[in-house]
Design an enzyme around this catalytic site. Structure first.
Site, PDB file in Angstrom:
ATOM      1  N   GLU A  63     -54.953 -18.663  -0.765  1.00 51.30           N
ATOM      2  CA  GLU A  63     -55.344 -17.847  -1.917  1.00 51.30           C
ATOM      3  C   GLU A  63     -55.862 -18.680  -3.086  1.00 51.30           C
ATOM      4  O   GLU A  63     -56.378 -18.129  -4.056  1.00 51.30           O
ATOM      5  CB  GLU A  63     -54.153 -16.984  -2.367  1.00 51.30           C
ATOM      6  CG  GLU A  63     -53.821 -15.894  -1.361  1.00 51.30           C
ATOM      7  CD  GLU A  63     -52.621 -15.050  -1.764  1.00 51.30           C
ATOM      8  OE1 GLU A  63     -51.825 -15.516  -2.614  1.00 51.30           O
ATOM      9  OE2 GLU A  63     -52.480 -13.944  -1.228  1.00 51.30           O
ATOM     10  N   GLU A  74     -40.768 -26.330  15.403  1.00 51.82           N
ATOM     11  CA  GLU A  74     -40.016 -26.547  14.173  1.00 51.82           C
ATOM     12  C   GLU A  74     -38.968 -27.646  14.313  1.00 51.82           C
ATOM     13  O   GLU A  74     -38.462 -28.170  13.323  1.00 51.82           O
ATOM     14  CB  GLU A  74     -39.334 -25.261  13.705  1.00 51.82           C
ATOM     15  CG  GLU A  74     -38.117 -24.847  14.511  1.00 51.82           C
ATOM     16  CD  GLU A  74     -37.331 -23.737  13.814  1.00 51.82           C
ATOM     17  OE1 GLU A  74     -36.125 -23.918  13.639  1.00 51.82           O
ATOM     18  OE2 GLU A  74     -37.933 -22.710  13.459  1.00 51.82           O
TER      19      GLU A  74
END
Length: 342
Positions: free
Chosen positions: A125, A156
């Site tokens: 963004e 992860e």
């Protein structure tokens, strides 16, 4: 409002088993997938506030929908206070980040699962909001782009994968790496911070448990403790909300410090669609009070760059002069205006 148990409340066992550090086609179990390793992981999770079980909510599935919604809403109202408790640490991390970015450094988020997705979201963004280059603010998620929508087993759990992802970006000492992990124990996030710190980069550890491994590994540890979740261990809830709030602060205030705004106006907004073109016009109007004709002429001369258009109007200069003034002021519109009106 539902009462909150203490951090020492008992925890339910994790529903996701431990997996090898890196995916493997071999059927031979690794050390990390043995029953004893699972027991150790369960013991670790049992100490985490974010994994604590709340017996008073054990029959929440039997409540009316409106009551469940009220409970969730009450839970969410506790998040801003938890963020507020960390504001001095957040501000210090932002100032350090802005200083590095002012010298050409990048802001890089690194996390797995929800934490990784929130980092990618915040990074994505920044270009339309602040006209940054996509390479200036980067979101890394364990397992790569596929992990945005599909779980990538083992990603992860690998510190090495995090180091490799950062090496692919050619990390420098001017960069800032933000490791994000609700538990504060995710190897990918910790590995990213450790590797970045070894290369001299600024490091921030954002977690939702006190005294976390991630917080200790980073130069700036931010631990927003929101308490046990409505659904045991579902850290996409309060923990995720807290992470989003902090990431909003890190990116937004850093950009304010870098001169990407004029007051509370997004003067570096990129007009990539009709809505943003209309917003650009409105921003120039709010900053200058000029007529529509003057604003359109300034935006045309500035090739759509809002900051340049504002300077053209307020300083009464042409576009080349406005661009020069902005360059000399390192992109800070207020400083450029001061140079024209000492």
């Amino acid at each position: 409002m539902t009462s909150m148990p203490s951090a020492s409340s008992a925890s339910a066992a994790s529903s996701t088993p431990s997996v090898p550090a890196t995916p493997s086609a071999s059927s031979t179990p690794s050390a990390s997938s043995t029953p004893s390793a699972h027991g150790e992981l369960r013991a670790q999770l049992a100490t985490l506030t974010t994994e604590a079980f709340r017996p008073e909510l054990a029959e929440i599935d039997r409540l009316p929908t409106l009551e469940i919604a009220r409970i969730m809403n009450d839970e969410d109202q506790t998040v801003p206070a938890a963020v507020a408790a960390q504001l001095p640490r957040i501000a210090a991390a932002i100032d350090a980040t802005a200083e590095r970015m002012a010298h050409g450094g990048r802001l890089i988020y690194a996390g797995a699962g929800t934490a990784g997705r929130l980092g990618v979201l915040d990074a994505s963004e920044c270009p339309p909001t602040f006209n940054t280059d996509p390479a200036e603010v980067v979101g890394l998620i364990a397992g790569g782009p596929t992990a945005m929508v599909t779980a990538v087993e083992g990603a992860e759990d690998s510190k090495e994968l995090a180091a490799a992802d950062l090496d692919a970006l050619k990390l420098t000492a001017d960069d800032t790496v933000v490791g994000i992990s609700a538990s504060g124990r995710t190897p990918y996030a910790i590995g990213a911070v450790e590797h970045a710190r070894s290369l001299g980069a600024l490091t921030i550890g954002l977690s939702n448990n006190a005294d976390s491994v991630l917080g200790a590994a980073a130069e700036h540890g931010i631990e927003v403790v929101v308490g046990p979740e409505l659904l045991t261990g579902s850290t996409r809830l309060k923990a995720g909300t807290a992470q989003k709030l902090v990431l909003n602060m890190i990116s937004t205030i850093t950009m304010i410090r870098l001169g990407k705004t004029y007051g509370n106006l997004m003067v570096d907004v990129r007009a990539s669609n009709e809505k943003l073109r209309a917003r650009s016009h409105r921003i120039v109007a709010l900053a200058t009070g000029a007529s529509d004709i003057v604003i359109e002429a300034a935006l045309t001369a500035a090739e759509g760059e809002v900051k340049t258009a504002i300077l053209i109007v307020l300083a009464e200069v042409d576009a080349p002069t406005a661009n020069r003034l902005l360059t000399e002021a390192n992109g800070h519109l207020r400083a450029a205006l001061a140079d024209t009106h000492p």
